[in-house]
Design a protein around this motif. Sequence first.
Motif, PDB file in Angstrom:
ATOM      1  N   GLY A  86       0.795  -1.223   0.000  1.00 25.98           N
ATOM      2  CA  GLY A  86       0.000   0.000   0.000  1.00 25.98           C
ATOM      3  C   GLY A  86       0.828   1.274   0.000  1.00 25.98           C
ATOM      4  N   MET A  87       0.273   2.305   0.643  1.00 19.39           N
ATOM      5  CA  MET A  87       0.821   3.662   0.539  1.00 19.39           C
ATOM      6  C   MET A  87       1.850   3.938   1.638  1.00 19.39           C
ATOM      7  SD  MET A  87      -0.732   4.804  -2.169  1.00 19.39           S
ATOM      8  CE  MET A  87      -0.969   6.588  -2.210  1.00 19.39           C
ATOM      9  N   PHE A  88       2.672   2.951   1.936  1.00 18.09           N
ATOM     10  CA  PHE A  88       3.749   3.095   2.906  1.00 18.09           C
ATOM     11  C   PHE A  88       5.076   2.884   2.175  1.00 18.09           C
ATOM     12  CE2 PHE A  88       0.028   1.620   5.187  1.00 18.09           C
ATOM     13  CZ  PHE A  88      -0.012   2.440   6.313  1.00 18.09           C
ATOM     14  N   GLY A  89       5.651   3.949   1.645  1.00 22.32           N
ATOM     15  CA  GLY A  89       6.900   3.820   0.904  1.00 22.32           C
ATOM     16  C   GLY A  89       7.682   5.109   0.934  1.00 22.32           C
ATOM     17  N   GLY A  90       8.942   5.025   0.519  1.00 25.37           N
ATOM     18  CA  GLY A  90       9.862   6.141   0.637  1.00 25.37           C
ATOM     19  C   GLY A  90       9.920   7.078  -0.539  1.00 25.37           C
ATOM     20  N   TYR A  91       9.231   6.741  -1.658  1.00 26.66           N
ATOM     21  CA  TYR A  91       9.188   7.678  -2.774  1.00 26.66           C
ATOM     22  C   TYR A  91       8.131   8.738  -2.455  1.00 26.66           C
ATOM     23  CZ  TYR A  91      11.541   4.218  -5.919  1.00 26.66           C
ATOM     24  OH  TYR A  91      12.404   3.329  -6.520  1.00 26.66           O
ATOM     25  N   ALA A  92       8.313   9.414  -1.357  1.00 22.63           N
ATOM     26  CA  ALA A  92       7.313  10.368  -0.876  1.00 22.63           C
ATOM     27  C   ALA A  92       7.985  11.371   0.051  1.00 22.63           C
ATOM     28  CB  ALA A  92       6.189   9.637  -0.130  1.00 22.63           C
ATOM     29  N   GLU A  93       7.310  12.492   0.270  1.00 22.51           N
ATOM     30  CA  GLU A  93       7.889  13.511   1.150  1.00 22.51           C
ATOM     31  C   GLU A  93       7.879  13.080   2.609  1.00 22.51           C
ATOM     32  OE1 GLU A  93       7.262  17.753  -0.931  1.00 22.51           O
ATOM     33  OE2 GLU A  93       5.371  16.798  -0.320  1.00 22.51           O
ATOM     34  N   ARG A  94       6.888  12.272   2.992  1.00 23.06           N
ATOM     35  CA  ARG A  94       6.799  11.804   4.372  1.00 23.06           C
ATOM     36  C   ARG A  94       6.281  10.376   4.391  1.00 23.06           C
ATOM     37  NH1 ARG A  94       6.112  17.032   4.132  1.00 23.06           N
ATOM     38  NH2 ARG A  94       3.990  16.945   3.304  1.00 23.06           N
ATOM     39  N   VAL A  95       6.642   9.642   5.449  1.00 24.52           N
ATOM     40  CA  VAL A  95       6.173   8.270   5.600  1.00 24.52           C
ATOM     41  C   VAL A  95       6.054   7.952   7.089  1.00 24.52           C
ATOM     42  CG1 VAL A  95       8.511   7.279   5.580  1.00 24.52           C
ATOM     43  CG2 VAL A  95       6.566   5.862   4.891  1.00 24.52           C
ATOM     44  N   ALA A  96       5.056   7.155   7.441  1.00 19.63           N
ATOM     45  CA  ALA A  96       4.886   6.685   8.819  1.00 19.63           C
ATOM     46  C   ALA A  96       5.304   5.222   8.877  1.00 19.63           C
ATOM     47  CB  ALA A  96       3.432   6.851   9.262  1.00 19.63           C
ATOM     48  N   VAL A  97       6.197   4.900   9.822  1.00 21.99           N
ATOM     49  CA  VAL A  97       6.740   3.551   9.973  1.00 21.99           C
ATOM     50  C   VAL A  97       6.688   3.171  11.446  1.00 21.99           C
ATOM     51  CG1 VAL A  97       8.747   2.058   9.593  1.00 21.99           C
ATOM     52  CG2 VAL A  97       8.310   3.966   8.039  1.00 21.99           C
ATOM     53  N   GLU A  98       6.253   1.966  11.743  1.00 23.10           N
ATOM     54  CA  GLU A  98       6.215   1.529  13.136  1.00 23.10           C
ATOM     55  C   GLU A  98       7.624   1.526  13.732  1.00 23.10           C
ATOM     56  OE1 GLU A  98       4.107  -2.140  13.494  1.00 23.10           O
ATOM     57  OE2 GLU A  98       2.167  -1.219  13.033  1.00 23.10           O
ATOM     58  N   HIS A  99       7.722   1.951  15.001  1.00 22.91           N
ATOM     59  CA  HIS A  99       9.028   2.211  15.608  1.00 22.91           C
ATOM     60  C   HIS A  99       9.909   0.977  15.704  1.00 22.91           C
ATOM     61  CE1 HIS A  99       8.280   0.413  19.628  1.00 22.91           C
ATOM     62  NE2 HIS A  99       7.022   0.754  19.416  1.00 22.91           N
ATOM     63  N   ASP A 100       9.332  -0.236  15.681  1.00 18.97           N
ATOM     64  CA  ASP A 100      10.133  -1.456  15.714  1.00 18.97           C
ATOM     65  C   ASP A 100      11.048  -1.586  14.506  1.00 18.97           C
ATOM     66  OD1 ASP A 100       9.125  -2.345  18.099  1.00 18.97           O
ATOM     67  OD2 ASP A 100       7.620  -3.661  17.220  1.00 18.97           O
ATOM     68  N   ASN A 101      10.799  -0.808  13.477  1.00 19.58           N
ATOM     69  CA  ASN A 101      11.530  -0.922  12.216  1.00 19.58           C
ATOM     70  C   ASN A 101      12.390   0.308  11.922  1.00 19.58           C
ATOM     71  OD1 ASN A 101      10.071  -3.457  11.338  1.00 19.58           O
ATOM     72  ND2 ASN A 101       8.351  -2.056  11.596  1.00 19.58           N
ATOM     73  N   VAL A 102      12.694   1.085  12.959  1.00 17.52           N
ATOM     74  CA  VAL A 102      13.420   2.346  12.807  1.00 17.52           C
ATOM     75  C   VAL A 102      14.665   2.314  13.681  1.00 17.52           C
ATOM     76  CG1 VAL A 102      13.281   4.864  13.054  1.00 17.52           C
ATOM     77  CG2 VAL A 102      11.263   3.567  12.319  1.00 17.52           C
ATOM     78  N   ALA A 103      15.751   2.917  13.194  1.00 12.47           N
ATOM     79  CA  ALA A 103      17.002   2.981  13.957  1.00 12.47           C
ATOM     80  C   ALA A 103      17.597   4.378  13.853  1.00 12.47           C
ATOM     81  CB  ALA A 103      18.003   1.949  13.433  1.00 12.47           C
ATOM     82  N   LEU A 104      18.280   4.806  14.912  1.00 14.82           N
ATOM     83  CA  LEU A 104      18.970   6.088  14.907  1.00 14.82           C
ATOM     84  C   LEU A 104      20.195   6.034  14.011  1.00 14.82           C
ATOM     85  CD1 LEU A 104      18.844   6.968  18.713  1.00 14.82           C
ATOM     86  CD2 LEU A 104      17.643   8.191  16.876  1.00 14.82           C
ATOM     87  N   VAL A 105      20.452   7.135  13.306  1.00 20.69           N
ATOM     88  CA  VAL A 105      21.622   7.240  12.435  1.00 20.69           C
ATOM     89  C   VAL A 105      22.736   7.953  13.196  1.00 20.69           C
ATOM     90  CG1 VAL A 105      22.527   8.248  10.304  1.00 20.69           C
ATOM     91  CG2 VAL A 105      20.203   7.296  10.349  1.00 20.69           C
ATOM     92  N   PRO A 106      23.942   7.378  13.254  1.00 21.48           N
ATOM     93  CA  PRO A 106      25.066   8.061  13.908  1.00 21.48           C
ATOM     94  C   PRO A 106      25.308   9.444  13.307  1.00 21.48           C
ATOM     95  CG  PRO A 106      25.623   5.781  13.447  1.00 21.48           C
ATOM     96  CD  PRO A 106      24.322   6.040  12.759  1.00 21.48           C
ATOM     97  N   ASP A 107      25.780  10.358  14.134  1.00 20.44           N
ATOM     98  CA  ASP A 107      25.925  11.753  13.714  1.00 20.44           C
ATOM     99  C   ASP A 107      26.843  11.928  12.516  1.00 20.44           C
ATOM    100  OD1 ASP A 107      24.233  12.552  15.745  1.00 20.44           O
ATOM    101  OD2 ASP A 107      25.855  13.066  17.143  1.00 20.44           O
ATOM    102  N   ASN A 108      27.852  11.061  12.380  1.00 18.88           N
ATOM    103  CA  ASN A 108      28.825  11.240  11.298  1.00 18.88           C
ATOM    104  C   ASN A 108      28.466  10.487  10.022  1.00 18.88           C
ATOM    105  OD1 ASN A 108      29.345   8.682  12.382  1.00 18.88           O
ATOM    106  ND2 ASN A 108      31.545   8.796  11.986  1.00 18.88           N
ATOM    107  N   VAL A 109      27.263   9.933   9.959  1.00 16.77           N
ATOM    108  CA  VAL A 109      26.821   9.226   8.751  1.00 16.77           C
ATOM    109  C   VAL A 109      25.787  10.074   8.019  1.00 16.77           C
ATOM    110  CG1 VAL A 109      25.732   7.144   7.821  1.00 16.77           C
ATOM    111  CG2 VAL A 109      27.252   6.971   9.806  1.00 16.77           C
TER     112      VAL A 109
END
Length: 347
Positions: free
Chosen positions: A118-141
């Motif tokens: 469905g309409m959950f994808g990254g070819y978009a200005e914004r996306v909502a993703v359940e937090h279990d599937n998200v990770a912090l990006v290190p500052d230098n990356v």
Amino acid sequence: MKAIVVETPGDIEALQLRDVPEPHVGPRDVLIQVDSCGVCYHDVLVRNGVLKRGVRLPLIPGHEIAGVVIGVGSDVPTFRPGDRVTTTQRYHICGHCSHCRTNHETQCEEKKFLGDWGMFGGYAERVAVEHDNVALVPDNVPLHLASVVACTMGSVFNAMRDVGHIEAGETVLVSGSGGGLGMQAVQLARLQGARVIAQTTSQDKVAQLEELGAHEVVVHERGADFSDQVKALTNGKGVNVVVDNVGNLMFQPIRRSLARSGRWLMIGQLTGDFTPFNPAQIFSKNIDMLSASSTTRLQLQQCLEIVARGQVKPIVSRRMRLEEARDAHRLIESGSVAGRIVLHPQG
């Protein structure tokens, strides 16, 4: 918001730039302002209808996402607005099955793949993703590099470390080494102490593959059997491990390139075709056929740490605007791109 939408599978004309409603933010969701979204061959297979399982139309493609948190649901325990984040390849997992509770959530039977469901994808200005599937990006990356870590590096990391158990001193053949997964596989195999043989059909990619860590590069015409070249480099024995990013298009040359008791790590499949073979060709050489799909959040976090330390560099060869998604797919299908293309929905 602006997004690329696929309503009916087809050629690149199926990618339609549309104005769509803002994502609904559920209790467990993290709302991400998308900075970058990698373009994977998986996206092509969804767009053209080859890949059907788990696909729900209409859809917004894209599962390689990085950006900035701009909102969180009521049940999100850790993320806050302003956090720089990236995602695994999934929008949803159940979180409580035996797979999810043992760091094997890639096999969760409830999983919903970003860019497929469905309409959950990254070819978009914004996306909502359940937090279990998200990770912090290190500052230098940088975010454009972080976006491709889960798919191009995490999938290979899963296959090579946790499934294939590659050991120092083994010889590893990487198929499709000039692509998004292949260039990370070359670096990771070298990092694990293996002798690395890279396979490509492009002479133009040889120097870059050697720079990334390939000890030898096998170059051949598209569709040709390259196994004799591999055998010549291994004193006729073949390789201990193949990291297969291509699938049936190279099935026979890869089979012939494996040594006795070799391990075949299957990660990619670029067509919907089937391959006939005699099982005796596999078991008579005691070959293990293994597979790995996508990336757990733990593996993603570990890969981000490796990137932050400078041990592996995600390869992004081109950055394009969201409006250029069709051109990006055209380039990916041509096989001319080294590494990944990244789309920037914010311009």
